[in-house]
Design a protein around this motif. Sequence first.
Motif, PDB file in Angstrom:
ATOM      1  N   THR C 172       3.155   6.143 -11.547  1.00 53.06           N
ATOM      2  CA  THR C 172       3.261   4.871 -10.818  1.00 53.06           C
ATOM      3  C   THR C 172       2.170   4.870  -9.759  1.00 53.06           C
ATOM      4  OG1 THR C 172       5.659   4.844 -11.094  1.00 53.06           O
ATOM      5  CG2 THR C 172       4.751   3.435  -9.359  1.00 53.06           C
ATOM      6  N   ASP C 173       1.465   3.768  -9.635  1.00 54.70           N
ATOM      7  CA  ASP C 173       0.497   3.634  -8.538  1.00 54.70           C
ATOM      8  C   ASP C 173       1.196   2.974  -7.355  1.00 54.70           C
ATOM      9  OD1 ASP C 173      -1.606   4.536 -10.218  1.00 54.70           O
ATOM     10  OD2 ASP C 173      -1.909   2.486 -10.960  1.00 54.70           O
ATOM     11  N   TYR C 174       0.906   3.461  -6.157  1.00 58.29           N
ATOM     12  CA  TYR C 174       1.439   2.853  -4.935  1.00 58.29           C
ATOM     13  C   TYR C 174       0.280   2.376  -4.080  1.00 58.29           C
ATOM     14  CZ  TYR C 174       5.827   5.075  -6.269  1.00 58.29           C
ATOM     15  OH  TYR C 174       6.959   5.457  -6.946  1.00 58.29           O
ATOM     16  N   ILE C 175       0.400   1.168  -3.577  1.00 59.35           N
ATOM     17  CA  ILE C 175      -0.652   0.602  -2.740  1.00 59.35           C
ATOM     18  C   ILE C 175       0.048   0.102  -1.471  1.00 59.35           C
ATOM     19  CG2 ILE C 175      -2.477  -1.139  -2.584  1.00 59.35           C
ATOM     20  CD1 ILE C 175      -1.045  -0.464  -6.003  1.00 59.35           C
ATOM     21  N   THR C 176      -0.299   0.694  -0.339  1.00 62.04           N
ATOM     22  CA  THR C 176       0.480   0.390   0.866  1.00 62.04           C
ATOM     23  C   THR C 176      -0.401   0.222   2.103  1.00 62.04           C
ATOM     24  OG1 THR C 176       2.328   1.117   2.254  1.00 62.04           O
ATOM     25  CG2 THR C 176       0.859   2.856   1.457  1.00 62.04           C
ATOM     26  N   ASP C 177       0.047  -0.656   2.990  1.00 62.98           N
ATOM     27  CA  ASP C 177      -0.579  -0.744   4.317  1.00 62.98           C
ATOM     28  C   ASP C 177       0.317  -0.069   5.356  1.00 62.98           C
ATOM     29  OD1 ASP C 177       1.498  -2.498   4.623  1.00 62.98           O
ATOM     30  OD2 ASP C 177       0.265  -4.261   5.017  1.00 62.98           O
ATOM     31  N   GLY C 178       1.353   0.592   4.876  1.00 62.03           N
ATOM     32  CA  GLY C 178       2.288   1.272   5.766  1.00 62.03           C
ATOM     33  C   GLY C 178       3.580   0.496   5.906  1.00 62.03           C
ATOM     34  N   THR C 179       3.485  -0.802   5.673  1.00 57.72           N
ATOM     35  CA  THR C 179       4.666  -1.658   5.792  1.00 57.72           C
ATOM     36  C   THR C 179       5.014  -2.244   4.422  1.00 57.72           C
ATOM     37  OG1 THR C 179       3.927  -2.211   8.020  1.00 57.72           O
ATOM     38  CG2 THR C 179       5.642  -3.617   7.052  1.00 57.72           C
ATOM     39  N   THR C 180       4.041  -2.944   3.838  1.00 57.75           N
ATOM     40  CA  THR C 180       4.242  -3.510   2.511  1.00 57.75           C
ATOM     41  C   THR C 180       3.683  -2.540   1.468  1.00 57.75           C
ATOM     42  OG1 THR C 180       3.938  -5.696   3.464  1.00 57.75           O
ATOM     43  CG2 THR C 180       3.791  -5.534   1.064  1.00 57.75           C
ATOM     44  N   THR C 181       4.438  -2.305   0.401  1.00 60.81           N
ATOM     45  CA  THR C 181       3.992  -1.380  -0.635  1.00 60.81           C
ATOM     46  C   THR C 181       4.119  -2.036  -2.007  1.00 60.81           C
ATOM     47  OG1 THR C 181       4.718   0.486   0.696  1.00 60.81           O
ATOM     48  CG2 THR C 181       4.318   0.910  -1.648  1.00 60.81           C
ATOM     49  N   TYR C 182       2.987  -2.168  -2.683  1.00 62.80           N
ATOM     50  CA  TYR C 182       3.011  -2.659  -4.059  1.00 62.80           C
ATOM     51  C   TYR C 182       3.049  -1.477  -5.017  1.00 62.80           C
ATOM     52  CZ  TYR C 182       1.711  -7.378  -2.518  1.00 62.80           C
ATOM     53  OH  TYR C 182       1.705  -8.618  -1.950  1.00 62.80           O
ATOM     54  N   THR C 183       3.609  -1.694  -6.194  1.00 59.69           N
ATOM     55  CA  THR C 183       3.582  -0.658  -7.232  1.00 59.69           C
ATOM     56  C   THR C 183       2.947  -1.230  -8.499  1.00 59.69           C
ATOM     57  OG1 THR C 183       5.773  -1.320  -8.013  1.00 59.69           O
ATOM     58  CG2 THR C 183       5.665   0.508  -6.431  1.00 59.69           C
ATOM     59  N   ILE C 184       2.378  -0.334  -9.280  1.00 55.75           N
ATOM     60  CA  ILE C 184       1.856  -0.681 -10.608  1.00 55.75           C
ATOM     61  C   ILE C 184       2.405   0.348 -11.588  1.00 55.75           C
ATOM     62  CG2 ILE C 184      -0.233  -0.879 -12.052  1.00 55.75           C
ATOM     63  CD1 ILE C 184      -0.271  -3.044 -10.015  1.00 55.75           C
ATOM     64  N   GLU C 185       2.949  -0.131 -12.682  1.00 58.72           N
ATOM     65  CA  GLU C 185       3.529   0.781 -13.672  1.00 58.72           C
ATOM     66  C   GLU C 185       2.654   0.872 -14.920  1.00 58.72           C
ATOM     67  OE1 GLU C 185       6.024   2.697 -13.140  1.00 58.72           O
ATOM     68  OE2 GLU C 185       7.009   1.793 -11.397  1.00 58.72           O
ATOM     69  N   ASN C 186       1.476   0.298 -14.868  1.00 58.33           N
ATOM     70  CA  ASN C 186       0.581   0.374 -16.024  1.00 58.33           C
ATOM     71  C   ASN C 186      -0.125   1.720 -16.067  1.00 58.33           C
ATOM     72  OD1 ASN C 186       0.401  -2.883 -15.293  1.00 58.33           O
ATOM     73  ND2 ASN C 186       0.546  -2.377 -17.473  1.00 58.33           N
TER      74      ASN C 186
END
Lengths: 265, 265, 265
Positions: C172-186
């Motif tokens: 899983t990829d995690y992309i975060t600014d410390g508050t909001t975190t997006y994930t990618i399951e590709n």
Amino acid sequence: MKLNKENIIKNLQLVQEQSPLVHNITNYVVMNNTANALLAVGASPVMAHAIEEMEAMVAIAGTLVINIGTLDAQWVEGMLAAGKAANKKGIPIILDPVGAGATPFRTKTCWEIIETCNPTIIRGNSSEIMALVNEGIQTKGVDSTMASDDAVTGAKELAKKTNSIVVISGATDYITDGTTTYTIENGHPLMPKVTGLGCTASALCGAFSVIENNTLEACTSAMAIMGIAGELAAEKATGPGTLQLHFLDALYSITAKEVSDLYKA
Amino acid sequence: MKLNKENIIKNLQLVQEQSPLVHNITNYVVMNNTANALLAVGASPVMAHAIEEMEAMVAIAGTLVINIGTLDAQWVEGMLAAGKAANKKGIPIILDPVGAGATPFRTKTCWEIIETCNPTIIRGNSSEIMALVNEGIQTKGVDSTMASDDAVTGAKELAKKTNSIVVISGATDYITDGTTTYTIENGHPLMPKVTGLGCTASALCGAFSVIENNTLEACTSAMAIMGIAGELAAEKATGPGTLQLHFLDALYSITAKEVSDLYKA
Amino acid sequence: MKLNKENIIKNLQLVQEQSPLVHNITNYVVMNNTANALLAVGASPVMAHAIEEMEAMVAIAGTLVINIGTLDAQWVEGMLAAGKAANKKGIPIILDPVGAGATPFRTKTCWEIIETCNPTIIRGNSSEIMALVNEGIQTKGVDSTMASDDAVTGAKELAKKTNSIVVISGATDYITDGTTTYTIENGHPLMPKVTGLGCTASALCGAFSVIENNTLEACTSAMAIMGIAGELAAEKATGPGTLQLHFLDALYSITAKEVSDLYKA
């Protein structure tokens, strides 16, 4: 002008038979591809940049390719030392002015190499060639932003000024000594999407200039083989990734008949 | 001599299970391929050359591969520092003397590395090995101009003199400690048309020497896997470009049955 | 969180339309692949590291990617000079902390870059990210030994501390600014078997951050495109060798429909 296809076929066979040793001082991005392309076409590549071995390496080489794609001060020293040795030995020098015009350091280094080493051949895309013709031009990185046709007059001027063969690669390739200009119409639109095929073209011009004393014809032959191999590869490729590999396969197995059938000038 | 195929299969499985960390100080041309080949065979590659991190990197590595393909003075410093650290730690060192004999700088550097770092393994083509045996020999760049058979006596001499395992790759591969000599008859004529497969062989010898204490058998296993993967790849390839990729696929998926069926010694 | 697929498609099209110039100071292993991936996705790559041209190159670039994979003291100088210039110009900086935690030199250099250049984005695997969060951690070379899930809390901490977007790539990829975190399951399990796809991801984050001011969304879009292209490539590949090439083909020809059909978050 159009070169006879018989000359191109003969020159390809001479490269395959004589397997000239091509000494490359080139950029990190393309070293693997350039070496593989030289092997595929029948030449023998060596990559070396250390000032400690420039004279000795040039001493066994048939030609020297100087490519400034990822230059720094230390490498430029090696380039100049190798260029002087190549001049003394009298073997052809090819300058690939990658990114000339993108930064003053690149443009300045190109001129330093031209003035110190008197390259036999200068091969670039139209933006790079024009940046050498007119030092005020600002290019965008290493990709061309100009059609090759727009740089022909400049290329002739540069050829006369530097007493070298200037090669512009693009949709049409132009190969000129300032007076006589050959064109090649081979190639495929997918080729600029593979990094460093221009650098490969410079290395092939080097290999061909070892076996053909007429440097204008040597470069024209090399550019024709590049373009035809690109077309053959594009038939099998599904994008730029597979194109790169099929291009090497095509260079390796290209036949006289394929050259004869596909050559367009 | 012939190594039992069971040993080769066992060693391959050990590499896959233990995933040894291979620290490479190698040349620019092959870094990508070498890293991919190590990953494909199941090892874990790291490329690092800065003197500032040589001790720390060797401290976590299972083996050190020193390849002089695009050497310069600064890199040689890193090589020597890493070699000393590897000696102190007691992990295997592999020297790949790329282009030994092409320039005095290369031959001299090889001997400096041999004397300072006592490599466990020296792997080269026959020209390179002979240039180390007889410093007067002049080689042509980095490609071999000699059959591997002609270098066997020299390889044995070098193995005894340096107290290392010497590996000559070629149509027949020879792996010798000076007394016992294994041969491998696998491989494909297209392989020398891909740049740096010799460098890959050196890196695989490194990986196998981590999991097999008998270094002679480790290198023989690695060379057998190289050759068999090359044959499997050649079945699918249409030239040297596609061979390179299918070679990585073959390294990744090679089975005990394929080793068993194809192994020739 | 999940980003709308429309945003990803829009951002991909903007990269293709605007072809941002991405200045890479990256490692030798991946330069070719990174350049090809940037070309394939529609961006324009340039590789340059010499201190003499850092200001001039940054002046024409849309973003700066700093990747320490094969760092040495001289290159770090170039990285810092380029980073300062990029800061002054206000363009996004991406730091790829390759092998952070493997040696003190790497960890220390990362922090020097973070403190001097204030990177906009830090992208690494979970081991590298954790080595930045907790300097005491020892990693194994450049491959991750930790699941991406285990580094999420650390990534958020690092994002807040450095005021940057932190991207962890993994299953899983995690992309975060410390508050909001997006994930990618590709993505596909074969991808870590190709060297440097993480470095490619960093470069794509760079390209996307030029055309999308919301850096969190830019990185999430880039990581989605990476993963989807990887899945498309894996359908055609027979191993890591062919995957690498089909990945470039997929990046080049990926369609809005494929993004729409395959995107998983």
